[in-house]
Scaffold this active site. Structure first.
Site, short mmCIF file in Angstrom:
data_model
loop_
_atom_site.label_atom_id
_atom_site.label_comp_id
_atom_site.label_asym_id
_atom_site.label_seq_id
_atom_site.Cartn_x
_atom_site.Cartn_y
_atom_site.Cartn_z
N SER A 34 33.24 28.18 -69.05
CA SER A 34 33.51 28.52 -70.44
C SER A 34 34.57 27.58 -71.00
O SER A 34 35.70 27.55 -70.50
CB SER A 34 34.01 29.96 -70.55
N HIS B 59 29.14 27.05 -71.20
CA HIS B 59 29.23 28.31 -71.94
C HIS B 59 30.18 28.13 -73.12
O HIS B 59 31.34 27.75 -72.96
CB HIS B 59 29.74 29.40 -70.99
N ASP C 108 31.92 29.97 -76.31
CA ASP C 108 32.27 31.29 -76.84
C ASP C 108 32.57 31.21 -78.33
O ASP C 108 33.56 30.62 -78.75
CB ASP C 108 33.49 31.83 -76.10
N MET D 28 33.54 33.22 -81.61
CA MET D 28 34.16 34.50 -82.01
C MET D 28 34.54 34.44 -83.49
O MET D 28 35.06 33.41 -83.95
CB MET D 28 35.42 34.75 -81.18
N HIS E 159 27.40 31.88 -76.67
CA HIS E 159 27.66 33.33 -76.66
C HIS E 159 28.22 33.71 -78.02
O HIS E 159 29.39 33.42 -78.32
CB HIS E 159 28.64 33.61 -75.51
N MET F 291 29.80 36.07 -80.32
CA MET F 291 30.56 37.31 -80.48
C MET F 291 30.89 37.45 -81.96
O MET F 291 32.04 37.30 -82.39
CB MET F 291 31.82 37.27 -79.61
N MET G 69 28.86 41.79 -69.95
CA MET G 69 30.30 41.48 -70.00
C MET G 69 31.04 42.26 -68.91
O MET G 69 30.84 43.47 -68.76
CB MET G 69 30.89 41.87 -71.37
N ASP H 109 30.07 37.69 -67.37
CA ASP H 109 31.08 36.94 -68.11
C ASP H 109 32.37 37.74 -68.18
O ASP H 109 32.40 38.83 -68.76
CB ASP H 109 30.52 36.66 -69.52
#
Ligand code: DX5
Ligand code: ZN
Length: 214
Positions: free
Chosen positions: A7, A30, A32, A34, A63, A65, A136, A174
């Site tokens: 990540s 990966h 992330d 957000m 990913h 979020m 998660m 994760d």
């Protein structure tokens, strides 16, 4: 074969290209995303994914979020994502289904993600069409948190459902993955391990990736 997905949340964003090259022995990268609403933190958006796409051939596992993720599927697909994960908690089921249809239309692989509060059975309506389920093992939002062992039961249940309904589907975990917790997740049925701090915090990154693979 176990796959490792470092990540970049734990990378040095000023030296992102260097830090991406440093994990080139891994399987997926990966990313992330957000939005400061679905989770309290704000990280990166589609323009950064577009820049990342220019500097690596690695499989980009993005990913999301974010609230109402269907709004962003096309932007992240066009930016170069290979797979998108949408959280089941981020919208109504009809809109999650719409996000998955958009992924099909854009030619990206499809995953749904589960917060720790969400039951394994929530994946069932989508499972047959998925490329991956993301369980998660921390509350999403931040790197460096402790692995929630209570999630091992969810991993086992999702693995059982995958074997029954879609054996080709991958099971990614994760949060809090480290040399001690990786084997627990693998024994419970995970085959893709996301790791941020355990990879970027290591003195020897390729060795850390190899150790997590087991
Ligand atoms: C947390 C993110 C994770 C995070 C994992 O919300 O989804 O991908 O980067 O970090 P570690 O491996 O440090 O727990
Ligand atoms: Zn993540």
């Amino acid at each position: 074969m176990i796959k490792i997905a470092p990540s970049i949340l734990s990378a040095d964003f000023v030296n992102l290209e260097r830090d991406i090259q440093r994990v080139s022995s891994a399987d997926y990268l990966h990313v992330d995303v957000m939005d400061g609403a679905f989770v309290p933190n704000i990280t990166i958006g589609a323009p950064v994914v577009k820049s990342i796409r220019k500097c690596t051939g690695m499989f980009l596992d993005v990913h999301l979020m974010v609230d109402k993720p269907a709004r962003y599927v096309e932007a992240f697909a066009q930016a170069g994502a290979d797979l998108l994960s949408v959280h089941l908690e981020a919208d109504h089921p009809t809109r999650i289904a719409e996000a998955l249809r958009l992924m099909d239309r854009c030619g990206v692989k499809k995953a749904v993600a589960l917060r720790p509060i969400t039951k394994a059975e929530a994946v069932l309506p989508y499972l047959e069409q998925l490329d991956m389920v993301l369980v998660m093992t921390v509350e999403p939002g931040f790197g460096g948190q402790a692995f929630l062992e209570s999630q091992l039961d969810t991993i086992r249940k999702v693995r059982n459902m995958i074997e029954t309904y879609n054996p080709a589907c991958e099971l990614e975990v994760d949060g809090g993955i480290a040399p001690r917790t990786a084997p627990l997740a693998v024994q419970a049925g995970a085959n893709v391990l996301v790791a941020g701090s355990a990879v970027y915090g290591a003195a020897d990154i390729p060795a850390a990736i190899a150790a997590l693979r087991g």
